[in-house]
Design a protein around this motif. Structure first.
Motif, short mmCIF file in Angstrom:
data_model
loop_
_atom_site.label_atom_id
_atom_site.label_comp_id
_atom_site.label_asym_id
_atom_site.label_seq_id
_atom_site.Cartn_x
_atom_site.Cartn_y
_atom_site.Cartn_z
N GLU A 76 36.82 50.15 31.03
CA GLU A 76 35.72 50.35 31.98
C GLU A 76 35.23 49.03 32.59
N ARG A 77 35.41 47.93 31.86
CA ARG A 77 34.91 46.64 32.34
C ARG A 77 35.85 45.94 33.31
N LEU A 78 37.05 46.45 33.47
CA LEU A 78 37.99 45.81 34.37
C LEU A 78 37.47 45.85 35.80
N PRO A 79 37.58 44.74 36.53
CA PRO A 79 37.05 44.70 37.91
C PRO A 79 38.00 45.39 38.89
N LYS A 80 37.61 45.38 40.15
CA LYS A 80 38.46 45.96 41.18
C LYS A 80 39.75 45.15 41.33
N GLU A 81 40.77 45.80 41.85
CA GLU A 81 42.05 45.13 42.04
C GLU A 81 41.94 44.03 43.09
N ARG A 82 42.76 43.01 42.90
CA ARG A 82 42.89 41.95 43.90
C ARG A 82 44.33 41.45 43.86
N SER A 94 44.18 44.59 38.55
CA SER A 94 42.85 44.47 37.97
C SER A 94 42.97 43.71 36.66
N LEU A 121 41.09 40.47 33.90
CA LEU A 121 39.97 39.61 33.54
C LEU A 121 40.35 38.77 32.33
N ASP A 158 38.81 37.80 28.76
CA ASP A 158 37.77 38.20 27.81
C ASP A 158 37.58 37.08 26.79
#
Length: 477
Positions: A331-337, A283, A285, A287
């Protein structure tokens, strides 16, 4: 071998007059807070009496049972504290306070050639200062409570006790102990409350080996010979140790670990062992406010390693702190990929005298003339605060990896290469309390520093990832 994160933090010592000086404590690897009373205390005597003193009875008497259908004021206060300490708002406030203290310390801790990295435990530092606050009175107690939680949490010690109990239910060991010199008598309330809130059991100091064995056991053997010598004229020591051992949810194959480079800055780099994976569940992103890449590497039991790597290649905690809200970022981290990752493998230690940084934060009065009458009568200034920690990341204990050059050239997944200085937080997923926090500027400080040589990928005759430009000491012919 699993990843080991261990830290043994603060040893709070009460010593008699003239107990320690810079030369006497220079070789001590144990974290120390010596507290010096106004008059020397002879061996076998307690402060304020000529009679031999013994270790006081720490058994907490059971409260008397009130009449049926009546509630005593103490019970009403206890019920109120229980409700406050268990409320989600209180836990969030404690989390924010510990996060803030950790960031403030990192803002003011300087690196050096000998110690290019900083690793601290905001949890353990808060725990030590909180136990010290149990013995503080009046303005000193207010000062400590302000820096611990901005005086915003009623029933603070009970609230922190509940958080510690919650953390101990996972792969986390938090140990505390109170060592007293034979003949020194601490006040009953301080000893009883230390036991009640922080599980800090009292014991008579018998030898250096006794204390070192306690530290070694508390850190599962990761810290041996922790104390080189007993502080002179020792009266009392408060020690706490935090130890964490966890496994990544997604391990990676050690066969893909290979030599790589970590870029110290635009001009220099060092060789490191790089763990690699081409399709690692991650996960992450980018920023824009932080101007950094952010990634979360989870462990198996509700713990995560949160990594923030600035795009500039330099970690400026002061600049980061203007936009850094760890809980919000988490909390803002997206789903894992599936992500192509590289993470350095390292084993590091850190030790630092914290008196200067705590003074910068506004706790200088603690080292001058604090009121610690809750521990013992008479002036008890804090003379030193030392901090020691250790951290290790390897294949089994890290949810991180990176791809080889061959794999990189054909990979279609997003890329997260942890190959330049980064800020990290080992965070509890439930409470979001930072257990460990730090800045890694050089994961291999013992290696020679190499000069980076820039070259044009269009002239080298083979494709080069733009993220790896300048990674060769000598351009290929």
């Amino acid at each position: 071998m699993d990843m080991d994160l261990c830290l043994t933090l603060l040893l709070i010592c009460l010593c008699s007059q003239g107990a320690t000086n810079a030369e006497e404590t220079e070789d001590q690897s144990i974290p120390l807070i010596p507290l010096i009373p106004s008059q020397p205390i002879e061996e076998g005597q307690s402060q304020g009496t000529s009679e031999p003193a013994t270790l006081i009875d720490t058994t907490v008497s059971a409260p008397s049972v009130p009449p049926t259908n009546s509630t005593s004021p103490d019970e009403e206060e206890g019920n109120s504290c229980q409700a406050i300490s268990q409320s989600p708002d209180t836990k969030q406030t404690i989390t924010a306070a510990i996060q803030r203290l950790g960031v403030q310390l990192l803002q003011n801790l300087e690196t050096s050639t000998e110690q290019p990295n900083v690793i601290i435990s905001p949890l353990s530092i808060s725990l030590a200062l909180s136990q010290l606050a149990l013995g503080a009175k009046n303005e000193t107690e207010e000062l400590l409570m302000f820096h611990l939680h901005n005086n915003s949490i009623p029933c603070y010690h009970e609230s922190l006790h509940n958080v510690l109990r919650q953390l101990r239910n996972r792969d986390m060991q938090i140990a505390t102990r109170m060592f007293l010199r034979q003949g020194f008598e601490a006040k009953q309330d301080f000893v009883s409350e230390s036991l009640r809130f922080y599980d800090s059991e009292p014991a008579i100091v018998e030898s250096l080996q006794q204390i070192n064995e306690w530290v070694e056991n508390a850190t599962q053997g990761k810290m041996t010979d922790f104390l080189s010598s007993l502080p002179p004229n020792l009266l009392l020591m408060l020690i706490n140790a935090v130890y964490f051992k966890g496994e990544w949810k997604a391990r990676f194959d050690p066969n893909f670990t290979s030599k790589g480079v970590f870029y110290l800055d635009d001009l220099h780099m060092v060789d490191v062992d790089m763990m690699e994976d081409t399709k690692h569940p991650l996960s992450f992103l980018i920023d824009n406010e932080l101007e950094a890449q952010v990634a979360r590497f989870p462990f198996t039991n509700d713990m995560s390693l949160l990594v923030i790597m600035p795009e500039s290649g330099k970690v400026n905690v002061t600049s980061l702190s203007s936009y850094l809200n760890i809980s919000d970022l988490y909390e803002r981290l997206p789903k894992e990929r599936a992500v192509q990752v590289k993470v350095p493998k390292f084993k590091l230690e850190y030790s630092q005298e914290l008196q200067e940084v705590l003074t910068k934060l506004g706790l200088g009065e603690m080292f001058l003339n604090p009121n610690l009458a809750g521990i013992a009568d008479g002036p008890l200034p804090v003379s030193s605060v030392m901090h020691k920690s250790g951290m290790e990341i390897n294949e089994d204990g890290a949810m991180a990896a990176a791809a080889t050059a061959v794999i990189i050239s054909r990979a279609s997944n997003p890329i997260f290469h942890l190959t330049q200085p980064f800020f990290f937080v080992l965070i509890d997923d439930v409470t979001q309390i930072p257990i460990f926090m730090g800045v890694i500027n050089n994961p291999n400080p013992g290696a020679p520093v190499l000069q980076r040589v820039e070259f044009d990928k269009d002239k080298v005759g083979f494709p080069v990832d733009k993220n790896d430009m300048g990674s060769f000491v000598n351009p290929p012919k």
